[in-house]
Write an enzyme that holds these catalytic residues in place. Structure first.
Site, PDB file in Angstrom:
ATOM      1  N   LEU A   1       5.783  52.846  68.840  1.00  4.55           N
ATOM      2  CA  LEU A   1       5.176  53.472  70.008  1.00  4.55           C
ATOM      3  C   LEU A   1       5.214  54.965  69.718  1.00  4.55           C
ATOM      4  CD1 LEU A   1       4.050  53.104  72.906  1.00  4.55           C
ATOM      5  CD2 LEU A   1       6.374  53.481  73.739  1.00  4.55           C
ATOM      6  N   ALA A   2       4.100  55.541  69.340  1.00  6.13           N
ATOM      7  CA  ALA A   2       4.064  56.913  68.842  1.00  6.13           C
ATOM      8  C   ALA A   2       4.203  57.906  69.992  1.00  6.13           C
ATOM      9  CB  ALA A   2       2.762  57.153  68.081  1.00  6.13           C
ATOM     10  N   ILE A   3       5.311  58.658  69.980  1.00  2.64           N
ATOM     11  CA  ILE A   3       5.595  59.653  70.999  1.00  2.64           C
ATOM     12  C   ILE A   3       5.702  61.047  70.371  1.00  2.64           C
ATOM     13  CG2 ILE A   3       7.200  60.376  72.814  1.00  2.64           C
ATOM     14  CD1 ILE A   3       5.832  57.725  73.426  1.00  2.64           C
ATOM     15  N   LEU A   4       6.448  61.151  69.270  1.00  6.42           N
ATOM     16  CA  LEU A   4       6.595  62.398  68.526  1.00  6.42           C
ATOM     17  C   LEU A   4       5.995  62.218  67.137  1.00  6.42           C
ATOM     18  CD1 LEU A   4      10.289  63.326  69.443  1.00  6.42           C
ATOM     19  CD2 LEU A   4       8.207  64.366  70.356  1.00  6.42           C
TER      20      LEU A   4
ATOM     21  N   CYS B   1      10.360  52.503  70.051  1.00  2.28           N
ATOM     22  CA  CYS B   1       9.800  51.455  69.206  1.00  2.28           C
ATOM     23  C   CYS B   1      10.589  50.161  69.374  1.00  2.28           C
ATOM     24  CB  CYS B   1       9.842  51.877  67.741  1.00  2.28           C
ATOM     25  SG  CYS B   1       9.098  53.498  67.432  1.00  2.28           S
TER      26      CYS B   1
ATOM     27  N   GLY C   1      15.475  58.638  87.389  1.00  2.08           N
ATOM     28  CA  GLY C   1      16.707  59.224  87.934  1.00  2.08           C
ATOM     29  C   GLY C   1      17.943  58.394  87.667  1.00  2.08           C
TER      30      GLY C   1
ATOM     31  N   GLU D   1      14.773  58.470  71.047  1.00  2.00           N
ATOM     32  CA  GLU D   1      14.386  59.874  70.975  1.00  2.00           C
ATOM     33  C   GLU D   1      15.648  60.725  70.860  1.00  2.00           C
ATOM     34  OE1 GLU D   1      11.331  60.601  70.752  1.00  2.00           O
ATOM     35  OE2 GLU D   1      10.199  59.025  71.782  1.00  2.00           O
TER      36      GLU D   1
ATOM     37  N   ASP E   1      11.513  63.132  64.889  1.00  2.00           N
ATOM     38  CA  ASP E   1      12.970  63.065  65.025  1.00  2.00           C
ATOM     39  C   ASP E   1      13.552  61.972  64.142  1.00  2.00           C
ATOM     40  OD1 ASP E   1      11.732  61.141  66.626  1.00  2.00           O
ATOM     41  OD2 ASP E   1      13.389  61.042  68.030  1.00  2.00           O
TER      42      ASP E   1
ATOM     43  N   ASN F   1      14.714  53.246  66.938  1.00  2.00           N
ATOM     44  CA  ASN F   1      14.140  53.154  68.273  1.00  2.00           C
ATOM     45  C   ASN F   1      14.827  54.188  69.141  1.00  2.00           C
ATOM     46  OD1 ASN F   1      13.158  52.358  70.805  1.00  2.00           O
ATOM     47  ND2 ASN F   1      14.730  50.789  71.028  1.00  2.00           N
TER      48      ASN F   1
END
Length: 621
Positions: free
Chosen positions: A50-53, A2, A372, A77, A100, A75
């Site tokens: 920004l909806a992820i979980l 977010c 990476g 994860e 979370d 902001n």
């Protein structure tokens, strides 16, 4: 993932909803899925989601604790949030969501500032503690997520990006010339300064408390974690170490697959992104991958190896991914500069406009992308750097050598001449360089000096890469995850003896970072470093990938700057209206640029940095 922002009126004046709305709206690209606001008299907090979980309204922010005494804007994860939630439930905590964010808030209520040591993930957050009448700010160990703050008059401000702070009427837009000199020495900013005077970046691995009595000259900043590269006394056999790095790497990738939305991966063709993609694709059928290539019709020398699409396409074929590519030409740099500059906010490491393009591509298909980043820095991917200062008389000799090496743009002897309009710089960048090292132990061997270099580059170069990656991905509402910066994997890498990272550590070479064909001159037996990591990844990647030399993700700009882009450079840097010459000496700078255009010296990094600075002035001042 977010965008967060807010401010505290230290004089007790009521917070303005109009001002907070402007600040929060400036971060809309970071959170297109929702917005939220919180006010408590003289405090204001804004959030773009920004909806992820937990895609439901239960994950909405700013989020309040059950008793309403703590409010968080967050902001990031936390990948181990489910384990932490179980532990907190056993301690009596009740949860209303499956996010979370709520776990992080309850962890703070239970463990206070010590909660950060329990988090495995990336984060930047602000918690308003009503009981203490105090704002608590924190940033993750490695600096994956940025968090800026500033004192202007009686106002304390914070945000995920500087542009949000600029929306507050108390903030003055003024160039910090000390940061400018720092950047044009290192092509990076090692301190917490930014190009805007008064705006600071909270250091990675740090937290701070701000109350109504806060003052800019007395900041309560505390470091809760730092890098610690040190030779391990563990006598484990090579095969044991090989098995352990494999276990930790797979664990790291699988941890970061947690998501309620589709997840993809960057795939450059190198071993780091290739390894991440291989493990992830085994768990996620039909995963999407994204690659950026370069048109090489006008490239020459080493630049002919900069397009790694063949390797990326091979890996995509092997792992059955849905693969997308973009190919950049010389003119693509010119057309992207306005948007690129606005989102990056200030020059940082590398020629990163290709990152903007590949993030834009990925953002059209997914919300989350694995990368990476970090593999080189924790496993020793730049041997030509470390060997330069691996044999020294003493610590002072090491500082002399490594400081000279990291003057990537303008060497000390030219600094005063280049910045003559500033009446000579008022900072000594050698002090800035040495201050990166916090109480270094006295090295006794080449391995000790290499560990010092790994520490330095993780604190500076890697941090710069992470800031750039966050800004350019979030410009397109894209969350980037970096499995190599998993806590357990990092701890293992920091303890791994140098002999398992670099071969032939008793052989040294001296190479200029800017000269062409430098990697060809470096003895081939090193294979670009990351010795044990390469061995482990042979399990997942073809031999032509694991045995390949290290390649940077960069366009063939050295040739483009002398060819197709030369008119753009002349128009920008040789114009009578160029703004950078209010701060830099016109004649000296143009002479340096001409040395590159005429093919006398490869100054591609300097030319790019001048372009970037000129666009910054046009965009922000």
């Amino acid at each position: 993932m977010c965008g967060i922002t807010g401010y505290l009126n230290l004089d007790g004046a009521p917070a303005s909803p109009v001002t907070l709305r402007r600040m929060t709206d400036s971060l809309a690209h970071r959170g297109p899925d929702g917005e939220g606001f919180y006010f408590d008299n003289f405090l204001a907090m804004g959030h773009r989601r920004l909806a992820i979980l937990d895609l439901t309204p239960a994950g909405h922010q700013p989020m309040r604790s059950p008793d309403g005494q703590a409010i968080i804007a967050y902001n990031g994860e936390i990948y181990n949030f489910r384990e932490l939630r179980k532990e907190l439930e056993e301690l009596g905590h009740a949860f209303r969501s499956v996010s979370d964010t709520e776990v992080l808030l309850h962890a703070y209520l239970e463990w206070g500032e010590h909660c950060m040591l329990r988090f495995n993930g990336m984060f930047a957050f602000a918690i308003w503690d009503k009981r203490r009448q105090e704002l608590f700010l924190a940033r993750d160990r490695y600096g994956i997520k940025p968090l800026y703050y500033a004192f202007f008059g009686s106002v304390f401000l914070f945000a995920s990006e500087q542009k949000a702070l600029l929306e507050h009427e108390a903030v003055a837009r003024e160039l910090d010339t000390d940061a400018l000199v720092e950047y044009f020495t290192f092509q990076n900013i090692f301190t917490d300064k930014t190009f805007f005077r008064g705006i600071r970046l909270l250091p990675a691995g740090c937290c701070m408390r701000v109350g109504p009595d806060a003052r800019p000259d007395v900041l309560r900043i505390q470091r809760y974690w730092d890098w610690n590269f040190k030779e391990s006394r563990d006598r484990a056999e090579p095969q044991e170490r090989l098995a352990e790095i494999d276990r930790l790497f797979r664990q790291a990738v699988h941890r970061q697959l947690v998501s309620d939305v589709e997840l993809g991966s960057f795939l450059s063709g190198g071993i780091d992104s290739g390894g991440v993609t291989a493990v992830a694709a085994a768990a996620l059928p039909n995963m999407k991958t994204f690659c950026c290539g370069f048109d090489l019709h006008s490239a020459s020398g080493l630049e002919l190896g900069m397009d790694e699409r063949d390797n990326a396409e091979l890996l995509s074929y092997l792992y059955k991914t849905e693969h997308y590519e973009i190919v950049l030409k010389s003119g693509d740099m010119e057309r992207i500069m306005p948007a690129y500059t606005r989102h990056l906010e200030e020059p940082r490491v590398g020629q990163s406009y290709p990152n903007f393009y590949v993030s834009r591509l990925a953002g059209k298909f997914v919300k989350v992308c694995l990368a990476g980043t970090g593999g080189d820095e924790i496993f020793g991917g730049y041997p030509w750097r470390y060997y330069r200062a691996a044999s020294n008389k003493n610590l002072a000799d090491y500082f002399d050598k490594y400081y000279a090496f990291w003057q990537r743009l303008i060497p000390n002897q030219l600094i005063k001449k280049v910045f003559a309009p500033l009446n000579g710089p008022q900072i000594w960048t050698r002090d800035i360089f040495e201050q990166v090292y916090t109480a270094p132990h006295m090295p006794e061997s080449p391995e000790d000096y290499i560990n010092l270099s790994l520490y330095f580059e993780a604190k500076t170069f890697l941090h710069g890469l992470l800031v750039v990656e966050d800004k350019l991905a979030m410009a397109h509402g894209l969350e980037v995850r970096v499995p190599f910066l998993d806590n357990d994997l990092v701890d293992f890498a920091c303890r791994l003896p140098v002999a398992f990272k670099l071969k032939n550590i008793n052989e040294f070479t001296k190479l200029d970072e800017n000269i062409l064909r430098k990697r060809e001159q470096y003895f081939s037996s090193s294979s670009g470093g990351k010795h044990l990591l390469r061995q482990m990844l042979e399990k997942y990647l073809p031999q032509q990938i694991t045995a390949g030399a290290k390649r940077g993700f960069s366009a063939p700009d050295a040739s483009w700057f002398r060819g197709e882009s030369i008119a753009f450079i002349r128009r920008l840097l040789f114009s009578s209206e160029a703004r950078l010459y209010a701060y830099m000496d016109r004649r000296t700078v143009q002479e340096l640029v001409m040395e590159h255009l005429e093919g006398k010296v490869n100054r591609r990094l300097l030319v790019w940095s001048l372009i970037n600075f000129e666009w910054w002035l046009r965009t922000f001042l």
